[in-house]
Design an enzyme around this catalytic site. Sequence first.
Site, PDB file in Angstrom:
ATOM      1  CG  HIS A   1      46.775  72.208 -12.107  1.00 13.27           C
ATOM      2  ND1 HIS A   1      45.495  71.812 -11.776  1.00 13.27           N
ATOM      3  CD2 HIS A   1      46.747  73.559 -12.157  1.00 13.27           C
ATOM      4  CE1 HIS A   1      44.721  72.884 -11.644  1.00 13.27           C
ATOM      5  NE2 HIS A   1      45.456  73.954 -11.857  1.00 13.27           N
TER       6      HIS A   1
ATOM      7  CG  ASP B   1      22.774  57.832 -13.519  1.00  8.89           C
ATOM      8  OD1 ASP B   1      22.138  58.874 -13.727  1.00  8.89           O
ATOM      9  OD2 ASP B   1      23.078  57.022 -14.418  1.00  8.89           O
TER      10      ASP B   1
ATOM     11  CE  LYS C   1      39.977  72.922 -10.638  1.00  8.02           C
ATOM     12  NZ  LYS C   1      40.837  73.508  -9.596  1.00  8.02           N
TER      13      LYS C   1
ATOM     14  CG  ASP D   1      52.034  58.685   9.763  1.00  9.78           C
ATOM     15  OD1 ASP D   1      53.100  59.257   9.451  1.00  9.78           O
ATOM     16  OD2 ASP D   1      51.512  58.804  10.875  1.00  9.78           O
TER      17      ASP D   1
ATOM     18  CG  HIS E   1      39.952  76.505  -7.473  1.00  7.24           C
ATOM     19  ND1 HIS E   1      40.863  75.678  -6.859  1.00  7.24           N
ATOM     20  CD2 HIS E   1      40.544  76.921  -8.616  1.00  7.24           C
ATOM     21  CE1 HIS E   1      41.955  75.597  -7.582  1.00  7.24           C
ATOM     22  NE2 HIS E   1      41.798  76.330  -8.658  1.00  7.24           N
TER      23      HIS E   1
ATOM     24  CE  LYS F   1      44.632  72.256  -7.825  1.00 12.75           C
ATOM     25  NZ  LYS F   1      45.759  72.998  -8.261  1.00 12.75           N
TER      26      LYS F   1
END
Length: 532
Positions: free
Chosen positions: A322, A152, A147, A329, A145, A324
């Site tokens: 979508h 380089d 991404k 603090d 899952h 996450k």
Amino acid sequence: MRPPDLESLLRDGKPRGAGDVDAIDGVAARALGRASGASHSEGNAVRLLLDARENFPAWLDAIRRAERVILFESYIVDDDEVGREFVRSLRERARDGVRVYVLYDWLGSLRSDDLWPSLRAAGVEVAAFNPFELSSPLGWIARDHRKMIAVDGRVGFVSGLCVSAKWIGNPAGKLEAWRDTGIEIRGPAVADLEAAFDEAWVASGHAPLPPEVRTPVERIARAGDTRVRVIAGEPNSADMFRLDLLIAGIARERLWLTDAYFVGTAPYVEALRSAARDGVDVRLLVPGASDIPAVSVLSRAGYRPLLEAGVRVFEWNGTMLHAKTAVADTHWSRVGSTNLNLASFLGNYELDVAIEDGSFAKTMASQFEADLERATEIVLTARNRVRRAEGHGNAAEHARRATSGSAGRAAAGAVSVGSALGAALTNRRALGPAESGLLVKMAGAALLTAVVGVLWPAVVAWPAAALAAWIGLSWLGKAWTLRRDHEVPNRAQAEADADASDAGSRPAPRRHETGHPRSTGAEDGKNPGQSL
């Protein structure tokens, strides 16, 4: 004496009322490292990227500027205008001599088979993660899952965005661009991104990346003053889960969470409740509607204990939320692919970056507050029912909801349905009124199955028998493979011992295939107990 807060524990400088700052900083770093399974990296620069409008151009620009190597990993690469543009850019760089590696998830990119032949023809190394196999009936559940992109050893990207036109929306169809968050990283942490890609590449069944592909960390110059941790989650490791629990326990002032597929687990829900009861400003921003109805029902059922403890819950009013992310603090935040559910915490390969920097946390907090302007707060009524607050959000301005599902969300929904049904059978937790509708539906399905089983036994028996046979044959196949793999080295060793005996020499002692026992703990690459 007032105990030090999260910022004091993480920053360089003497916290009020504390003693030796180096000792405190070392304890905090060690605790965060052990919980996350990741060492921190100093000297980085991190830039926040919002939605497809900022992420996709930055990704494409980095790919087109690549001179040596591109590591590209995505759960979904759709066969649409966005996916094809990325494929063209990767193909062009490969034809110019850049070494390109592409890792996609087989289930997430199930309908994109036509994209890969042209990449392979251009010399790109392409791998599908965990394709379905008859020998593993349930092996498809674990997904990649992640991404991420690394170019380089110079720049890297981590996000919640997949490569798909869904993220840019469809104005003609009144579908807004999906709300999502990513980051750009420059500095030594890019080496950690490369290491994470290498682990997933090996997990997909390939040999490790050649040494010349990976960038030694000592060759990557400092790009800033930001400390980050690259948290490469694997199935059953629960790295992000353990870190999130720790942060919920440390936070003193605020803990603001954005999540696409929230299905609260008991330990994490209780951690949020405890923080809220202790005076922490805990807020949770989630999508306003689910493309899988069961998840929407169960998410609502999970709101009640949070709201009762003082956690504030908000639902996004746009097409799809979508992202996450988290900010705690004034000094800690994270961005990545891990959702707050068991499928992400325990079932998938995930990738997140925890950023320990006050300036970046301030930026994240400002964006969270901006997102709340397009959200509706969920409240408890006088009759203790969960509902959307009146006077928040304008329904006439809402865009159409997303209609496409995902395997990750389906897995989270399945886990949550199982949780509700298990609670109904065992009474291990109190069920909320919002779960009554789900129980009615599942009860109807169970009763229908019972009726069919009585009237037409073969309809139930034959599928059950076929499934049992499939599982049994797969287990036999695995047992045979394990025995064969064990016997072949033993046979080879016996022949070598016999040859040595015939030659009058002493047999060589048996050794592990690599010449040394398998390392564990810090030697296994995770360094969970390293003094930081």
